[in-house]
Design an enzyme around this catalytic site. Structure first.
Site, PDB file in Angstrom:
ATOM      1  CE  LYS A  53      -3.691  -2.580   2.223  1.00 18.22           C
ATOM      2  NZ  LYS A  53      -4.443  -2.925   3.429  1.00 18.22           N
ATOM      3  CD  GLN A  97      -3.377  -4.653   6.489  1.00 17.87           C
ATOM      4  OE1 GLN A  97      -3.308  -3.642   5.799  1.00 17.87           O
ATOM      5  NE2 GLN A  97      -3.985  -5.749   6.063  1.00 17.87           N
ATOM      6  CG  ASP A 120      -9.221  -0.421   4.991  1.00 20.46           C
ATOM      7  OD1 ASP A 120      -8.852  -0.565   3.810  1.00 20.46           O
ATOM      8  OD2 ASP A 120      -8.541  -0.774   5.971  1.00 20.46           O
TER       9      ASP A 120
END
Ligand code: NAD
Length: 302
Positions: A53, A97, A120
């Site tokens: 990322k 994450q 997200d």
């Protein structure tokens, strides 16, 4: 033989476009979009995903930072950090994450990220917005699957689709995006969607899949989808990622949920693993981060 949907190539094209859009946004006097990733613990796969990322951020001109926290970080400490990032005007997007260590409640953490920075799309507000066909952040993997289908001109309107898996972060938002109304804000795909999961008997899974024009599988079980389960000409999208040891070379490698070599003989289109959905997921995260920066810039003007 199926046409391969090359996620690497498609995502490279999209990243080039995003790089231009970021440059235009910054050129117009806006601050450089910024993504902060938070990772708790030392899970190697999570570390690898976060590194990918960060590399993508660099490629498109988004600035980024990773906060590496030890595995014994408490939930309160993590919430405090998320609160700081939510309040920091220099941060456009925040992601934690997953998975987080077991002593931390994943839902509490996802809900703590400010909805306008939730790149997200895991916050309950964004998930609710998606379910109601409203504008918001859609999780990157479902967005990536949608982009792959669209780029490959796969017809979805009124077609039969099966989503294998029912997880809240991947399969459920995917199923919502696939069946919802294309005329609404999420520009969804209007398919007729069947969701299969761990309690779908194998015979029923095979029966549902055989009727599908599109199969999207997100389970994490190599070889789950076999040739006999696929209607000739169907589009097969493999989201699954499992690391295994290659019997021939003894090396570690990534595989999906689809028996690729067999299924490609009957399918019309198929995504490989690696090089299918994975790169698109990272690309759509970049898309969401730019979108967050743009929305925040617009709201500062009001
Ligand atoms: P998860 O473990 O939360 O969910 C797995 C789902 O599979 C569950 O809903 C379960 O009901 C279902 N399932 C289990 N056994 C089944 C069976 N025999 N038949 C049908 N369904 C069954 O996982 P997740 O977070 O949804 O991820 C799924 C897979 O996708 C994993 O391999 C993960 O690594 C991968 N993944 C890939 C990307 C990407 O960018 N390519 C992104 C996210 C997740």
């Amino acid at each position: 033989m199926a046409q391969i949907i090359d996620g690497k190539l498609i995502s490279a094209e999209k990243l080039t476009k995003l790089r231009q859009e970021v440059a235009e946004f910054v050129g117009a006097g806006n601050p450089i979009p910024h993504l902060t990733a938070v990772i708790v613990g030392e899970d190697p796969a999570s570390q690898r995903y976060v590194r990918h990322k960060m590399v993508a951020c660099k490629e498109v001109g988004i600035s980024s930072e990773t906060k590496w926290l030890p595995a014994n970080t408490t939930q309160d400490e993590l919430l405090q950090l998320i609160g700081q990032l939510n309040g920091d005007d220099n941060v456009s997007g925040v992601l934690v994450q997953l998975p987080v260590p077991e002593h931390i409640d994943e839902r509490t953490i996802c809900n703590a990220v400010a909805p306008e920075k939730d790149v997200d799309g895991f916050n309950e507000i964004n998930m609710g917005r998606l379910a109601l066909d409203m504008e918001g952040f859609v999780p990157a993997t479902p967005l990536g699957v949608k982009a792959l289908l669209e780029h490959s001109n796969i017809a979805t309107h009124g077609r039969n689709a099966v989503v294998v898996g029912r997880s809240k972060n991947v399969s459920l938002p995917l199923a919502i995006l696939m069946h919802s109304d294309g005329k609404n804000a999420t520009k969804a795909l209007d398919a007729t969607v069947t969701i299969c999961h761990r309690y779908t008997p194998p015979k029923e899974l095979a029966r549902h899949c055989r009727q599908a024009d599109i199969i999207v599988v997100a389970v994490g079980k190599p070889g789950l989808i076999t040739k006999d389960m696929v209607k000739p000409g169907a589009c097969v999208i493999d989201v699954g990622i499992t690391e295994i040891t290659d019997e021939k070379t003894g090396k570690r490698k990534l595989v999906g949920d689809v028996d690729f070599e067999e299924v490609r003989q009957v399918a019309g289109h198929i995504t490989p693993v690696p090089g299918g959905v994975g790169p698109m997921t990272v690309t759509m995260l970049m898309y969401n981060t730019l979108k967050a920066a743009k929305t925040q810039a617009a709201s500062r003007l009001v």
